[in-house]
Each structure stands twice: as C-alpha cells, then as structure tokens.
Design an enzyme around this catalytic site. Structure first.
Site, PDB file in Angstrom:
ATOM      1  N   VAL A 169       0.866  -1.201   0.000  1.00 13.41           N
ATOM      2  CA  VAL A 169       0.000   0.000   0.000  1.00 13.41           C
ATOM      3  C   VAL A 169       0.891   1.236   0.000  1.00 13.41           C
ATOM      4  O   VAL A 169       1.756   1.378   0.867  1.00 13.41           O
ATOM      5  CB  VAL A 169      -0.905   0.063   1.253  1.00 13.41           C
ATOM      6  CG1 VAL A 169      -1.812   1.294   1.198  1.00 13.41           C
ATOM      7  CG2 VAL A 169      -1.719  -1.198   1.420  1.00 13.41           C
ATOM      8  N   GLY A 172       2.644   5.301 -21.066  1.00 13.14           N
ATOM      9  CA  GLY A 172       3.026   4.192 -20.173  1.00 13.14           C
ATOM     10  C   GLY A 172       2.670   4.463 -18.718  1.00 13.14           C
ATOM     11  O   GLY A 172       3.134   3.773 -17.818  1.00 13.14           O
ATOM     12  N   GLY A 222       6.228   2.380  -8.977  1.00 14.40           N
ATOM     13  CA  GLY A 222       7.521   2.558  -9.639  1.00 14.40           C
ATOM     14  C   GLY A 222       8.561   1.646  -9.012  1.00 14.40           C
ATOM     15  O   GLY A 222       8.475   1.299  -7.841  1.00 14.40           O
ATOM     16  N   ASP A 262      -7.824  -1.822  -7.417  1.00 12.98           N
ATOM     17  CA  ASP A 262      -6.507  -1.686  -6.772  1.00 12.98           C
ATOM     18  C   ASP A 262      -6.656  -0.988  -5.408  1.00 12.98           C
ATOM     19  O   ASP A 262      -6.136  -1.464  -4.391  1.00 12.98           O
ATOM     20  CB  ASP A 262      -5.604  -0.884  -7.718  1.00 12.98           C
ATOM     21  CG  ASP A 262      -4.247  -0.575  -7.141  1.00 12.98           C
ATOM     22  OD1 ASP A 262      -3.385  -1.465  -7.138  1.00 12.98           O
ATOM     23  OD2 ASP A 262      -4.044   0.566  -6.673  1.00 12.98           O
ATOM     24  N   ILE A 279       5.742   4.899   0.746  1.00 18.48           N
ATOM     25  CA  ILE A 279       5.246   5.572   1.967  1.00 18.48           C
ATOM     26  C   ILE A 279       5.188   4.559   3.119  1.00 18.48           C
ATOM     27  O   ILE A 279       4.538   3.523   2.977  1.00 18.48           O
ATOM     28  CB  ILE A 279       3.823   6.147   1.748  1.00 18.48           C
ATOM     29  CG1 ILE A 279       3.785   7.055   0.524  1.00 18.48           C
ATOM     30  CG2 ILE A 279       3.337   6.870   2.979  1.00 18.48           C
ATOM     31  CD1 ILE A 279       2.370   7.488   0.126  1.00 18.48           C
ATOM     32  N   LYS A 337      -6.149  -2.323  -1.377  1.00 20.74           N
ATOM     33  CA  LYS A 337      -5.287  -1.570  -0.454  1.00 20.74           C
ATOM     34  C   LYS A 337      -6.059  -1.143   0.792  1.00 20.74           C
ATOM     35  O   LYS A 337      -5.536  -1.200   1.905  1.00 20.74           O
ATOM     36  CB  LYS A 337      -4.679  -0.365  -1.185  1.00 20.74           C
ATOM     37  CG  LYS A 337      -3.643  -0.799  -2.245  1.00 20.74           C
ATOM     38  CD  LYS A 337      -3.234   0.349  -3.156  1.00 20.74           C
ATOM     39  CE  LYS A 337      -2.139  -0.080  -4.129  1.00 20.74           C
ATOM     40  NZ  LYS A 337      -1.907   0.901  -5.185  1.00 20.74           N
TER      41      LYS A 337
END
Ligand code: HSE
Length: 420
Positions: free
Chosen positions: A132, A187, A302, A201, A136, A205
């Site tokens: 999640v 992308g 990422g 998604d 962070i 989470k």
C-alpha cells in the site's frame, strides 16, 4: 556482520529494482544496519530474458523450489503479482520457516488470514510495507509508532494512475477517455486499466489498511467500490467553482461498533491536505484519538520507490528476533452498509417553474437538506445544469431520493460524495 540470504520470486520491474538497490546500495545499508544482503536465487521465466540486469547466471533459476525449498534461503521476496501462484508460494515459504516480503496487495488482501496463520505457526515473518502506498511507510506507521491510538479514520489517495488522470482532467478541462488514452500512450496507465480506473486496486489496499488500522479483518468484498469512469470534465469544473477538488478516495472509518469502508470518487474542500496531492503521488490521511491528524505522502508505485519499501522490510525481517503480527479481534466488526456524507448532485433540467420544487421536495421527503445550489445557463438543448450540494445525509436516503426524481422534469447526470 550478519549475512542474510534472499530468494526473489520474480525479476521484473519491482524485482529488478530490488536487485539494483541491493547491488548499488547494499554495502551502505550493511554499514548502517549490520545486515549484509545476499541474493542467492532469482526466479525468472526464461534465463535469457532478465531485463538487462547484471545478474550472474548461477543466481537465475526457472525452478521455484530452488528458492522455496532451499534451507539456506531465509527470506523470500515475492514479485509475481496477481493472486496465484503468488499466495500459494508465499504460504509454502512461510511453512518452511522463511520470512516473506511482498508488495502484492491482491494476494495479501485475499489470503491475509491463511498467510498470517502460517507465519504465526512457524514463527516466520510476513512483511508487506510496499503493498500500500509504495514507498510511503504507512503500514509501519500504523503498526509501530502509532500503535497506541484508536485510529478512527483512514482516508487515502492510494492509486497513482487515477490520481494522475483526475489531476490532468482538472488542469486541462479534458475528458476522462482522452486523458486515459494519453496516459496509456505515455506508459502511465496499463493497456488494460480496469484494476486502477474501476477502483479494484484501491479496494485491495483499503482492505489491508483497514484490517491493520482498525484491528478487525476487513475483507475485500466488504469495501464498497466505484471507479472514476463516469466522471466528466463538468463534474470537475463545477466542483471547483464550489470550492472542491475531486479525488478517488479510499475511506475507512471505525465508528466503534461497526466500520465503514468505501472506494469512490469524492470531492474534498480545496484546502484539505489531500486536495493538493497531485499527479501520480499517493497520500494517506489518518485520524487517531491520540495523535489527532496526520498525512503521509509519497510515491505509490515505480520500481525504485517500491524497492525502497521492500529493502526496508527485508532489513526489518532480518533484524527482528520476533516478527510483528497485527492484532485483529476474533470476531470482525460488522461493516456498515450505509454511511453519511455530503453530496454533489448534478442534473439537467428545463429552466422552468417547479423544477426546484420537484428536487427539493424529493430531497426533503428523505430528510435531506440542501446547503448550496448553482444554476448554469441554458445549454443549446434549452436545458440548464443544476448543481446541489447537500448537508450530511444518509447514502441510502440520497440514492432513494435521486431515484424518485421525475425524469420528465430533471435528469440526474452524476452524484458524487463530498468528504473532508
Ligand atoms: N497501479 C497502482 C497505481 C500501483 O496506479 O497506483 C501499484 O499498486
């Protein structure tokens, strides 16, 4: 120096990012922590394709048992994504006493109970900081420094793709489909965007955040879900005129005897801390009875941000003599099927006597009070746009009132919750 031996299940985007971070920064991390990380094996589909990473041939394997069944491997990092075989292989690693580190929100949220039970049984660790909010440290924050709190509210922007799309729609006055297409070209959105844009998604989470934050098992199906596909530029621009910013929010509330869990687009007052979290950034805003309010913000996806959280988990798994396990009460709290919010209702109607009476009458019949109203001049079809903002009202009552409106008089185009 303590050497810790790792197996990586997958060496794609995230696995490759973890490989690179350990190779490039592992020495420095070892100096700081006393833990030297060694990747013994990395599972790939085809040894010839491993993303151009400088991985020695003897590290690559196409046999999962070289990782799951190797007694020397202490920590298994799972980067397969999806529900299966990821969940089964994590379970096997835990069964063999290996700690597991994962970023896989789907496998984790669907199989949290089995994975936790197995980890408890064998004394292995289960770490999922990256599942999640990417980099962070929200999971750690809830489980450790904030543990002495009754967390009453979790409100997060936990999906970067939808935040990117909504930010661009707001900045450019553009329509959803056009921005999505452009994001796919760049992308920044998946070729099949369903998981992100329909809120799946974020639903996974929130199930994880709610389970650990409210100490009650919150299943994925307990989370109400609505995506951003019905949002148009008019919603965003009219909302802005009324002082609001639109976000896809994952909202969890602990109301004492029950919990609330929902993912949907929502307007926030422009001065709310989450309202200025733009682009693909993620942020989670929490309210706890002791710390009051707090927001953590950063990169939610990422390869390098996710690798940062994963390597942090690996180090914790290596250093902890006893692995932390979130407490969840035995009988889960019921999940409320109704909640209270303010509402933004956008409709088209003839600019004629009786229209306001119809709308406010139907709202009043459900005890819904209007706090603001805006009318925009007639469109080429002779119809005006009306926007109503209600005071706090029950979700079910609003849905009933909207359904009862006479379509001959007004046509409701969107209903959006207003939070904050
Ligand atoms: N697809 C997710 C997002 C990232 O857009 O934020 C992975 O959880």
């Amino acid at each position: 120096m303590k050497e810790v031996v790792l197996g990586l299940l997958g060496l794609g985007n995230i696995g490759g990012g973890v490989w690179d971070l350990i190779r490039e920064f592992g020495g420095e991390t070892a100096k700081r922590t006393g833990v030297q990380l060694r990747v013994k094996k990395a599972l790939v589909l085809d040894k010839r394709i491993h993303g151009g990473k400088e991985v020695p041939d003897e590290v690559l394997t196409t046999d999962r048992n070289d990782i799951l069944e190797d007694p020397e491997i202490q920590i298994v990092c799972e980067f397969l994504g999806g529900e299966q075989p990821a969940a089964a292989w994590m379970l096997r690693a835990l069964e063999n006493g290996k700690s597991v580190v994962t970023a896989n929100k789907m496998a984790l949220s669907l199989h949290f109970d089995e994975l936790r039970a197995m980890a408890k049984k064998t004394g292995a660790g289960l770490y999922y900081e990256a599942s999640v909010g990417g980099a962070i440290p929200i999971i750690n924050a809830i489980q450790s420094p904030l543990i002495s709190n009754r967390i009453e509210q979790i409100m997060g922007i936990v999906n970067g793709t939808t935040n990117y799309i909504l930010t661009r729609m707001a900045a450019e006055g553009a329509e959803y489909a056009d921005v999505l297409k452009d994001a796919q070209r760049l992308g920044l959105a998946e070729p099949n965007p369903t998981a992100d844009v329909e809120g799946f998604d974020a639903q996974y989470k929130l199930s994880i955040l709610g389970s650990i934050g409210f100490h009650t098992r919150l299943h994925v199906d307990d989370v109400y879900r609505e995506g951003i596909t019905r949002i148009n530029s008019e919603d965003i621009s009219f909302g802005r005129e009324m002082g609001y910013v639109l976000k896809l929010l994952a909202i969890g509330k602990d109301n004492g005897d029950s919990v609330e869990a929902r993912v949907h687009p929502a307007f926030l007052p422009a001065d709310h801390p989450l309202a200025r979290v733009d682009g693909s950034l993620n942020a989670v805003y929490l309210y706890g009875h002791s710390f009051k309010d707090m927001m953590l913000e950063g990169r939610g996806a990422g390869d390098t941000p996710t690798a940062s959280a994963i390597v942090g988990d690996i180090i914790q798994a290596a250093q902890n003599a006893v692995h932390p396990m979130p407490y969840m009460q035995e009988t889960p709290k019921p999940v409320a099927d109704d909640w209270h919010s303010k509402y933004f209702i956008r409709m088209k109607a003839k600019d004629a006597p009786g229209v306001l009476a119809e709308v406010t009458g139907k709202l009043a019949a459900e005890s819904i009070s209007v706090s603001a109203m805006m009318q925009k001049g007639a469109a080429p079809d002779g119809k005006a746009t009306l926007i109503f903002i209600t005071h706090r009202a029950s979700e079910k009552a609003v849905q009933r009132a909207v359904k009862s409106l006479n379509p001959e008089i007004c046509q409701v185009e969107n209903v959006i919750r207003v939070e904050g």
